[in-house]
Design a protein around this motif. Structure first.
Motif, PDB file in Angstrom:
ATOM      1  N   GLY A  16      -1.635  14.962 -11.767  1.00 46.31           N
ATOM      2  CA  GLY A  16      -0.440  15.764 -11.569  1.00 46.31           C
ATOM      3  C   GLY A  16       0.829  14.982 -11.840  1.00 46.31           C
ATOM      4  O   GLY A  16       0.810  13.879 -12.377  1.00 46.31           O
ATOM      5  N   GLN A  17       1.959  15.549 -11.455  1.00 42.30           N
ATOM      6  CA  GLN A  17       3.244  14.908 -11.663  1.00 42.30           C
ATOM      7  C   GLN A  17       3.550  14.026 -10.453  1.00 42.30           C
ATOM      8  O   GLN A  17       4.148  14.455  -9.485  1.00 42.30           O
ATOM      9  CB  GLN A  17       4.332  15.977 -11.847  1.00 42.30           C
ATOM     10  N   GLU A  18       3.140  12.767 -10.499  1.00 39.43           N
ATOM     11  CA  GLU A  18       3.274  11.891  -9.338  1.00 39.43           C
ATOM     12  C   GLU A  18       3.642  10.491  -9.794  1.00 39.43           C
ATOM     13  O   GLU A  18       3.043   9.513  -9.396  1.00 39.43           O
ATOM     14  CB  GLU A  18       1.989  11.856  -8.516  1.00 39.43           C
ATOM     15  N   SER A  19       4.669  10.376 -10.644  1.00 39.69           N
ATOM     16  CA  SER A  19       4.979   9.095 -11.251  1.00 39.69           C
ATOM     17  C   SER A  19       6.190   8.405 -10.646  1.00 39.69           C
ATOM     18  O   SER A  19       6.623   7.374 -11.135  1.00 39.69           O
ATOM     19  CB  SER A  19       5.224   9.284 -12.756  1.00 39.69           C
ATOM     20  N   SER A  20       6.757   8.969  -9.589  1.00 41.63           N
ATOM     21  CA  SER A  20       7.932   8.340  -9.003  1.00 41.63           C
ATOM     22  C   SER A  20       7.538   7.099  -8.218  1.00 41.63           C
ATOM     23  O   SER A  20       6.482   7.050  -7.599  1.00 41.63           O
ATOM     24  CB  SER A  20       8.646   9.327  -8.084  1.00 41.63           C
ATOM     25  N   PRO A  36       7.390   6.921   1.578  1.00 41.02           N
ATOM     26  CA  PRO A  36       6.361   5.913   1.825  1.00 41.02           C
ATOM     27  C   PRO A  36       5.053   6.147   1.111  1.00 41.02           C
ATOM     28  O   PRO A  36       4.245   5.246   1.000  1.00 41.02           O
ATOM     29  CB  PRO A  36       6.178   5.975   3.346  1.00 41.02           C
ATOM     30  N   GLY A  37       4.776   7.352   0.627  1.00 41.73           N
ATOM     31  CA  GLY A  37       3.573   7.537  -0.171  1.00 41.73           C
ATOM     32  C   GLY A  37       2.404   8.100   0.594  1.00 41.73           C
ATOM     33  O   GLY A  37       2.490   8.421   1.772  1.00 41.73           O
ATOM     34  N   GLN A  38       1.266   8.201  -0.080  1.00 43.89           N
ATOM     35  CA  GLN A  38       0.095   8.843   0.464  1.00 43.89           C
ATOM     36  C   GLN A  38      -0.958   7.833   0.885  1.00 43.89           C
ATOM     37  O   GLN A  38      -1.078   6.761   0.305  1.00 43.89           O
ATOM     38  CB  GLN A  38      -0.492   9.789  -0.582  1.00 43.89           C
ATOM     39  N   SER A  52      -2.553   0.147  -4.186  1.00 41.68           N
ATOM     40  CA  SER A  52      -3.012   0.217  -5.566  1.00 41.68           C
ATOM     41  C   SER A  52      -2.381   1.432  -6.232  1.00 41.68           C
ATOM     42  O   SER A  52      -1.969   2.372  -5.551  1.00 41.68           O
ATOM     43  CB  SER A  52      -4.534   0.312  -5.641  1.00 41.68           C
ATOM     44  N   TYR A  53      -2.298   1.385  -7.556  1.00 45.30           N
ATOM     45  CA  TYR A  53      -1.732   2.486  -8.320  1.00 45.30           C
ATOM     46  C   TYR A  53      -2.823   3.418  -8.829  1.00 45.30           C
ATOM     47  O   TYR A  53      -3.913   2.977  -9.182  1.00 45.30           O
ATOM     48  CB  TYR A  53      -0.963   1.952  -9.528  1.00 45.30           C
ATOM     49  N   VAL A  54      -2.504   4.679  -8.882  1.00 45.19           N
ATOM     50  CA  VAL A  54      -3.330   5.617  -9.632  1.00 45.19           C
ATOM     51  C   VAL A  54      -3.183   5.284 -11.116  1.00 45.19           C
ATOM     52  O   VAL A  54      -2.083   5.007 -11.588  1.00 45.19           O
ATOM     53  CB  VAL A  54      -2.886   7.064  -9.378  1.00 45.19           C
ATOM     54  N   GLU A  55      -4.281   5.276 -11.845  1.00 47.52           N
ATOM     55  CA  GLU A  55      -4.250   5.033 -13.284  1.00 47.52           C
ATOM     56  C   GLU A  55      -4.829   6.253 -13.989  1.00 47.52           C
ATOM     57  O   GLU A  55      -5.926   6.710 -13.675  1.00 47.52           O
ATOM     58  CB  GLU A  55      -5.067   3.796 -13.648  1.00 47.52           C
ATOM     59  N   LYS A  56      -4.066   6.784 -14.945  1.00 41.92           N
ATOM     60  CA  LYS A  56      -4.528   7.901 -15.771  1.00 41.92           C
ATOM     61  C   LYS A  56      -4.952   7.333 -17.112  1.00 41.92           C
ATOM     62  O   LYS A  56      -4.154   6.721 -17.815  1.00 41.92           O
ATOM     63  CB  LYS A  56      -3.409   8.923 -15.929  1.00 41.92           C
ATOM     64  N   THR A  83      -3.286   4.257 -21.199  1.00 43.83           N
ATOM     65  CA  THR A  83      -3.257   4.170 -19.742  1.00 43.83           C
ATOM     66  C   THR A  83      -1.853   4.445 -19.240  1.00 43.83           C
ATOM     67  O   THR A  83      -0.881   3.894 -19.762  1.00 43.83           O
ATOM     68  CB  THR A  83      -3.688   2.777 -19.257  1.00 43.83           C
ATOM     69  N   GLU A  84      -1.743   5.305 -18.248  1.00 42.40           N
ATOM     70  CA  GLU A  84      -0.453   5.624 -17.641  1.00 42.40           C
ATOM     71  C   GLU A  84      -0.560   5.460 -16.134  1.00 42.40           C
ATOM     72  O   GLU A  84      -1.469   6.007 -15.501  1.00 42.40           O
ATOM     73  CB  GLU A  84      -0.046   7.058 -17.984  1.00 42.40           C
ATOM     74  N   ALA A  85       0.360   4.700 -15.568  1.00 46.63           N
ATOM     75  CA  ALA A  85       0.323   4.454 -14.130  1.00 46.63           C
ATOM     76  C   ALA A  85       0.954   5.616 -13.371  1.00 46.63           C
ATOM     77  O   ALA A  85       2.022   6.108 -13.739  1.00 46.63           O
ATOM     78  CB  ALA A  85       1.041   3.158 -13.790  1.00 46.63           C
ATOM     79  N   GLY A  86       0.276   6.042 -12.323  1.00 52.87           N
ATOM     80  CA  GLY A  86       0.809   7.047 -11.420  1.00 52.87           C
ATOM     81  C   GLY A  86       1.408   6.389 -10.190  1.00 52.87           C
ATOM     82  O   GLY A  86       1.822   5.224 -10.231  1.00 52.87           O
ATOM     83  N   PRO A  87       1.398   7.082  -9.069  1.00 53.04           N
ATOM     84  CA  PRO A  87       2.040   6.554  -7.866  1.00 53.04           C
ATOM     85  C   PRO A  87       1.200   5.499  -7.170  1.00 53.04           C
ATOM     86  O   PRO A  87       0.002   5.370  -7.416  1.00 53.04           O
ATOM     87  CB  PRO A  87       2.163   7.796  -6.987  1.00 53.04           C
ATOM     88  N   ALA A  88       1.841   4.767  -6.278  1.00 55.58           N
ATOM     89  CA  ALA A  88       1.125   3.841  -5.404  1.00 55.58           C
ATOM     90  C   ALA A  88       0.512   4.639  -4.256  1.00 55.58           C
ATOM     91  O   ALA A  88       1.161   5.505  -3.667  1.00 55.58           O
ATOM     92  CB  ALA A  88       2.073   2.781  -4.864  1.00 55.58           C
ATOM     93  N   LEU A  89      -0.753   4.365  -3.951  1.00 58.70           N
ATOM     94  CA  LEU A  89      -1.441   4.990  -2.823  1.00 58.70           C
ATOM     95  C   LEU A  89      -2.031   3.890  -1.947  1.00 58.70           C
ATOM     96  O   LEU A  89      -2.218   2.755  -2.390  1.00 58.70           O
ATOM     97  CB  LEU A  89      -2.540   5.939  -3.305  1.00 58.70           C
ATOM     98  N   TYR A  90      -2.398   4.241  -0.715  1.00 54.88           N
ATOM     99  CA  TYR A  90      -2.750   3.237   0.288  1.00 54.88           C
ATOM    100  C   TYR A  90      -4.072   3.569   0.979  1.00 54.88           C
ATOM    101  O   TYR A  90      -4.419   4.738   1.135  1.00 54.88           O
ATOM    102  CB  TYR A  90      -1.633   3.150   1.338  1.00 54.88           C
TER     103      TYR A  90
END
Length: 339
Positions: free
Chosen positions: A78-82, A89-91, A153-157, A172-179
């Motif tokens: 999805g659109q989660e690249s910020s 703080p993120g997900q 870690s980052y989501v990687e598309k 490869t496109e990096a998405g958001p940081a998740l925890y």
């Protein structure tokens, strides 16, 4: 503690984990992912990364994730690249829910039954020079705080186009940081994390090309490392689906080969992180990392209609369930073009 320390390159084709032998691939997609990840800028106050090992798990609650102070559903692709900042703080990722949580039965009979009834996938009738795979994963490269307690870690598309000789292209496109937990999300909310740019990399042909998938059941069992622990087997299956066009015949052979592996348990119906219905098996492995005993459960989710691999996840159950890695396979195809 959070468990294993440093940066994990779980799907590196030459050596996905300690003691695992994967068929040689001199310039594989996975190796290139690892190289790209190794060059990522580290966040302030985040200790230098070093190679370690880790794994993951899933369940049927349609991949719920918790945000610090709220709940939300993880958006795959999805659109989660910020970037993540103190104000966002993120997900926090949680394992997917299983239909069968207590005393799951052995997976063998269920896998054989699944193999006997699977049908064709859309790409089975298509042809083309390249195998196209679109996937998304988290946990391939993990940054930790200096004391190892907090991780991100980052989501990687990922999109790959791979020809029979191993040549092709990777995007490869990096998405958001998740925890992996809320404490990590709170810790890294104080740190400015840089989201990587899109990376396009050509894949070089391998001298002998990609090793073809074995058509003999005994050789396929060796190819999937079925004499090793479940972690090794699930990662081998992951790599097969990352690099090869897996036909209906091979999908059935993989399922019946997994049915012969002791230790896999049937988890029934699940929903993967892309919201798709699937059926799942899990296997538990034990290892020692930096002197600490690790108990890891790996999950494979299959499409109940085609038998294709939908997802591979792994969770560290050493103290309490904590997601270490996930990968969802979103699209397969055959094509003559790279776009």
């Amino acid at each position: 503690m959070f468990g294993v320390k440093g940066i994990r390159m779980l799907l590196k084709a030459e050596d996905p984990a300690e003691g695992v032998i994967i068929p040689p691939a001199r310039t594989s997609v996975i190796a290139l992912i690892a190289r790209a990840e190794a060059t990522r800028d580290q966040a302030a106050h985040v200790r230098p990364a070093r190679p370690t090992r880790r794994l993951v798990l899933t369940t049927a609650a349609a991949a719920l994730v918790a945000t610090v102070g709220a709940g939300t559903v993880l958006t795959v692709d999805g659109q989660e690249s910020s970037p993540i900042t103190a104000s966002t703080p993120g997900q926090v990722l949680v394992p997917v829910a299983y239909q069968i949580t207590n005393q799951p039965p052995a997976a063998g009979d269920h896998l054989r039954a699944l193999a006997s009834r699977i049908g064709a996938a859309p790409y089975d009738t298509r042809s083309g020079r390249y195998t196209y795979v679109r996937a998304q994963y988290w946990g391939g490269a993990i940054q930790e705080s200096e004391d190892g307690r907090y991780a991100v870690s980052y989501v990687e598309k990922l999109q790959t186009w791979i020809a029979a000789d191993g040549s092709g292209h990777q995007r490869t496109e990096a998405g958001p940081a998740l925890y992996p937990d809320m404490e990590s999300a709170a810790y890294f909310a104080k740190v400015t994390l840089k989201v990587g740019e899109r990376r396009d990399s050509p894949l070089s042909a391998e001298p002998d090309g990609l090793e073809p998938l074995p058509t003999n059941r005994r050789e396929l069992a060796q190819f999937l490392h079925t004499t090793q622990d479940p972690a090794s087997v699930t990662k081998a299956v992951n790599i097969v689906y990352s690099r090869y066009p897996v036909s209906q015949t091979f999908r059935a052979m993989i399922l019946t080969t997994l049915a012969q592996v002791p230790g896999f348990r049937w988890r029934g119906s699940v929903t993967d992180r892309a919201g798709r219905p699937g059926v799942a098996i899990t296997g538990t492995s034990t290892s020692t990392n930096d002197g600490d005993k690790q108990i890891v459960e790996d999950l494979l989710i299959f499409d109940p209609k085609t038998g294709a691999l939908l997802a591979h996840e792994s969770i560290n159950n050493t103290q309490h369930p904590k997601l270490n890695y996930y990968k969802v396979f979103l699209d397969y195809d055959r094509t003559d073009t790279i776009n």
